[in-house]
Design a protein around this motif. Structure first.
Motif, short mmCIF file in Angstrom:
data_model
loop_
_atom_site.label_atom_id
_atom_site.label_comp_id
_atom_site.label_asym_id
_atom_site.label_seq_id
_atom_site.Cartn_x
_atom_site.Cartn_y
_atom_site.Cartn_z
N ARG A 142 66.12 0.61 -15.59
CA ARG A 142 65.11 1.58 -16.01
C ARG A 142 63.93 0.89 -16.70
NH1 ARG A 142 65.75 6.60 -20.35
NH2 ARG A 142 63.52 6.87 -20.66
N ASP A 143 64.19 -0.05 -17.60
CA ASP A 143 63.12 -0.65 -18.38
C ASP A 143 62.16 -1.45 -17.51
OD1 ASP A 143 64.14 0.45 -20.68
OD2 ASP A 143 65.31 -1.32 -21.23
N GLU A 173 50.70 4.44 -7.88
CA GLU A 173 50.09 3.69 -8.98
C GLU A 173 50.37 2.20 -8.93
OE1 GLU A 173 53.74 5.86 -10.84
OE2 GLU A 173 52.23 6.23 -9.30
N SER A 174 51.43 1.79 -8.24
CA SER A 174 51.76 0.36 -8.16
C SER A 174 50.88 -0.40 -7.17
CB SER A 174 53.23 0.17 -7.78
OG SER A 174 53.50 0.73 -6.50
N ASN A 205 55.15 -0.47 -13.71
CA ASN A 205 54.40 0.56 -12.99
C ASN A 205 55.14 1.08 -11.77
OD1 ASN A 205 52.09 2.01 -13.51
ND2 ASN A 205 50.76 0.74 -12.24
N GLN A 206 56.47 1.14 -11.87
CA GLN A 206 57.32 1.66 -10.82
C GLN A 206 57.08 0.92 -9.49
OE1 GLN A 206 57.85 6.00 -10.82
NE2 GLN A 206 56.62 6.08 -12.68
N ASN A 264 50.21 7.92 -12.20
CA ASN A 264 51.39 8.23 -12.98
C ASN A 264 51.09 9.24 -14.09
OD1 ASN A 264 54.16 7.87 -13.75
ND2 ASN A 264 53.49 6.53 -15.40
N VAL A 265 50.00 9.01 -14.83
CA VAL A 265 49.60 9.96 -15.87
C VAL A 265 49.29 11.30 -15.24
CG1 VAL A 265 47.88 10.46 -17.65
CG2 VAL A 265 48.70 8.12 -17.35
N ALA A 266 48.58 11.28 -14.12
CA ALA A 266 48.23 12.52 -13.44
C ALA A 266 49.48 13.31 -13.05
CB ALA A 266 47.40 12.23 -12.19
#
Length: 852
Positions: A44-45, A119-120, A51-52, A578-580
């Motif tokens: 997970r970390d 996003e990546s 950024n996935q 990601n934020v979106a």
């Protein structure tokens, strides 16, 4: 520097986990929730920190962890399910099998300066790129034979951070292509595929990378490698960075290099789709190929290129349409003109609305409009605005007949809908919301969802958004060196139970992020209300050179600090996909305040609606088509246009506050005995039912296919037949018409009978004598043009009735027709002549017209 030998290292995956690499290198995973879960389970970390990015995840996770996962039966079963699902997806969906009557050689090339896939893959800046990414995803889902062409930027678009004063600063982190879901394209011998593009100083080389977006390959050109001079390596350094000189170099690479790449790959598209004018030089490379390789004349080559070209304009803001100084165009295309046979005036005329104006710059939008068979804006209102903006390209043609139509944007629902809401849709709507999101019957079932279930689902998303905002805000404050007390307070920012309004988009001044700040005391009362509080989550980047937009961001930060409303108002730095995603999935309301009509479409509000959020918007862009379908949101004003922008701001700010105080806030907090806002949940369902089946990219891409791609392919195939004879004939006919058109004149117009007191439904006969010079009646359409009159005596929203030739006398031809009196009041009519040929793509293609 010493001579350095480069080599690449890839993760060493255990045999049982080899499929992870296959999954990671196809962006299909990013709209497959089970695939996302799979990568999340690995670490997970690392997943969140990178950024996935699944490729980077596999490179950074420890070998011990991989060996542990190899022995985990639950994980390997999960891996098998995802791998099987993606392989089944890739093998299915053959468009031609589903559409056996489709024309031969049907293939679309989609060219865009930016693509927002995930996003990546940081090669996007905002809505244009995200729309392009969603276009590719839906084309993949539909199985459409489409390839994407773009540029691969070393630094992408900037990342944003704020200094201690709240002023935006930019960073440009480098993209590590070798740790992204990209593969280098190689030729048959295994060598790096290189294409050459001619520039005045020298030839520039571009290597090719491929991102696989489901079934759609996206090819990306990259100049940043040793074969190029230092200056040339900068062509693909940054998106929307640098001078006009750098911009034209990028657009030459995208357009002309993109065509050369396709030819080198053996791909010969039937249709080229330009996503904005950035790609318009593509038409010039195709003209060169036809002239040099097939020995066509320039006019015939132009007709061939137009037949297979589609253009979408995205901006109603003049500054958003690239224009280049004529001297710059001459510098970059002097050799091209000599090679192909263009005169300088002929070449520059392709990019000018008025070819006779030597001072007019060369506009990429005009080039695309003139060399496309179909052009469109991205909402109905934007279609109107675009026709008005570019009307001079068709001088004399009524604005409402300018050949720019509209196809309204959409979103890729599966990518943008939250996991929680998707589960609810799966249970109550069935798989149809994924496989056929344009089916209204599918979305009708949203009414069967119990109010408590849809509300609790939304509340979970709001809580997750708040937790995300707290984590991100804490991290950003820590990086900014904020006081410890401020960092600690960030952990309590926002309240998961409070009405949350989101505002996130590119910070341009016309989007008016400042509208709520115009009455600070009133805003503070809303934020601080103990019984019915409101909170705001704000995000967005300004262009590095836009100091006015940066000032708006700083004012927001100062307002938050000055009035100590950190718990109720948060600005998140570095807005990205990601934020979106978190915001559109978690807010209760989405605020959209552009200065009408400057928002071409907008898609963020569609994403909110797909997650059950409600829009508060100025009637602009897409919202003009969505408002009024049901009680699905609120409109700020009625779409008025103001001459004084300051007055508009005051009026619409007041209207926004009135909506919040009198309707939105009371409705949100109006709860029944069970604690549910029943009226609000009804609006959520109305919103989902009315907006989701229309504003999605499956519908949008299918509309492009039905209205543009297929007809253009048929036209292109017809023009290629018989050694392009129809193309040559059309070009010769246009040459003849242009040579004679100045002599075409409507000599006399007569109307028999009384023109006063005509009864509704009666006919008014009209005759016209038309001089056609060297043309025949088959070369023209003569029409009566009639309609209501404005206060200046001009016909508005006129109708055209074709007239019939009835005889020739003294060098003129008599045409006759009649008007049906289908409206009452004072009307007017005139007569006009327009060139006519069966192979014209549309009526006003020649941009020639003669009026009585």
């Amino acid at each position: 520097m010493p001579n350095i030998t480069k080599f690449t290292v890839v993760p060493r995956l255990p045999e049982r986990l080899k499929a992870l690499s296959e999954i990671a290198h196809n962006y299909r995973w990013c709209w497959e929730p089970e695939a996302i879960d799979l990568f999340f389970r690995i670490d997970r970390d690392i997943w969140v920190q990178n950024n996935q990015n699944p490729v980077l995840l596999l490179g950074e996770v420890s070998q011990e962890r991989l060996e542990e996962l190899e022995q985990d039966d639950s994980f390997t079963a999960h891996l098998d399910r995802v791998a099987a699902s993606i392989r089944e997806y890739m093998e299915g969906g053959n468009w031609r099998e589903k559409n056996p009557d489709a024309p031969e050689e049907f293939q679309i090339a989609y060219l865009s300066l930016e693509f927002g896939i995930h996003e990546s893959l940081s090669i996007y800046s905002g809505g244009l790129g995200v729309l392009a990414g969603d276009h590719l995803k839906s084309a993949s889902d539909l199985g459409l034979p489409l390839v994407g062409i773009g540029l691969l930027y070393r630094e992408g678009y900037h990342t944003q951070y704020l200094n201690a004063d709240g002023w935006q600063q930019e960073r440009y982190p480098r993209n590590d292509f070798y740790n992204m879901a990209l593969t280098q394209v190689r030729d048959d011998k295994g060598n790096q595929l290189i294409i050459d593009v001619d520039y005045p100083e020298r030839v520039v080389h571009a290597r090719v990378w491929q991102a696989q977006v489901g079934r759609v390959p996206l090819y990306l050109l990259d100049c940043d490698f040793d074969a190029n001079e230092t200056d040339d390596r900068e062509i693909t350094a940054r998106l929307y960075g640098g001078t006009p000189d750098m911009r034209i170099r990028q657009e030459i690479l995208l357009g002309m290099g993109g065509v050369r790449l396709l030819h080198k790959l053996g791909i010969w598209p039937s249709v080229f789709h330009m996503n904005e004018g950035h790609a318009a030089f593509m038409t010039l490379e195709r003209i060169r190929h036809l002239v040099k390789e097939e020995k066509l004349s320039i006019p015939a080559a132009i007709e061939s290129v137009k037949a297979g070209s589609v253009f979408t304009t995205h901006t109603p803001v003049p500054a958003g349409n690239d224009m280049f100084n004529p001297d710059m165009i001459t510098h970059y295309f002097k050799q091209y003109m000599e090679d192909v046979g263009f005169s300088q005036d002929e070449f520059l005329a392709l990019g000018r609305q008025d070819p006779k104006d030597a001072r007019e710059p060369f506009c990429m939008t005009v080039l695309a409009l003139k060399l496309s068979a179909a052009s469109n804006g991205v909402s109905k209102l934007h279609g109107d605005v675009a026709r008005d903006m570019w009307a001079r390209t068709w001088q004399g043609v009524p604005t409402d007949e300018v050949p720019i139509t509209s196809i309204t944007n959409g979103i890729h629902s599966r990518f943008w809908v939250s996991r929680d809401m998707a589960g609810l849709y799966d249970r109550y709507l069935g798989p149809g919301w994924i496989t056929n999101p344009g089916d209204e019957n599918v979305w009708e079932n949203i009414d069967s969802v119990p109010d408590p279930e849809i509300w609790r689902t939304h509340e979970r998303r709001r809580e997750r958004m708040v937790n995300f905002a707290r984590r991100r805000l804490t991290s950003q404050l820590r990086e900014r060196g904020a006081p410890h007390s401020e960092i600690m307070a960030a952990g309590e920012a926002l309240d998961p139970d409070v009405l949350t309004i989101g505002f996130a988009r590119r910070f341009a001044t016309y989007k008016r992020a400042y509208l709520l700040l115009m009455d600070p005391e009133r805003l503070l009362r809303l934020l601080r209300d103990e019984d019915r509080p409101v909170q705001m989550l704000i995000a967005g980047k300004a262009h590095p050179a836009d100091t006015q937009a940066k000032e708006v961001i700083r004012n927001i930060i100062h307002f938050i600090r000055q009035h100590d409303v950190r718990r109720r108002m948060v600005f998140l730095e570095d807005y990205d996909i990601n934020v979106a995603r978190y915001m559109v999935q978690g807010v209760d309301c989405w605020l959209n305040t552009p200065r009408r009509p400057m928002e071409a479409s907008g898609t963020s509000g569609m994403k909110v609606a797909a997650n059950g959020g409600l829009n508060i918007s100025v009637p602009d862009g897409w919202w003009c088509e969505a408002e009024g379908l049901a009680e699905n949101g609120w409109s700020i004003g009625r779409g008025e246009i103001y001459e004084n922008p300051e007055q508009q701001d005051v009026v619409e700010s007041e209207a926004l506050y009135m909506l919040l105080e009198r309707e939105i806030i009371p409705r949100f907090y109006d709860r029944g005995r069970d604690g549910l806002p029943r009226h609000w949940t009804k609006m959520m369902k109305d919103c989902i039912r009315t907006i989701c089946p229309i504003f999605n990219t499956h519908r949008m891409v299918q509309e492009y296919t039905d209205r543009f791609y297929l007809p253009c392919t048929i036209r292109r195939n017809e023009f290629r037949a018989d050694k392009r004879q129809r193309t040559k004939d059309l070009a010769e006919w246009k040459k003849k018409v242009r040579a004679s058109w100045d002599k075409v004149a409507i000599k006399k117009v007569e109307s028999d009978g009384s023109k006063e007191g005509l009864e509704f439904g009666a006919s008014l006969p009209v005759k016209a004598e038309v001089a056609l010079a060297d043309l025949t009646e088959k070369d023209v359409t003569v029409e009566i043009y009639y309609g209501e009159l404005d206060p200046y005596g001009r016909i508005v929203q006129g109708k055209a009735v074709e007239m019939e030739p009835k005889g020739r006398k003294d060098g003129t031809i008599t045409f006759e027709g009649s008007i049906v009196c289908d409206k009452t009041g004072q009307l007017g009519f005139t007569v006009r002549a327009i060139p006519n040929h069966e192979d014209l793509a549309e009526k006003h293609e020649t941009a020639l017209i003669t009026w009585a």
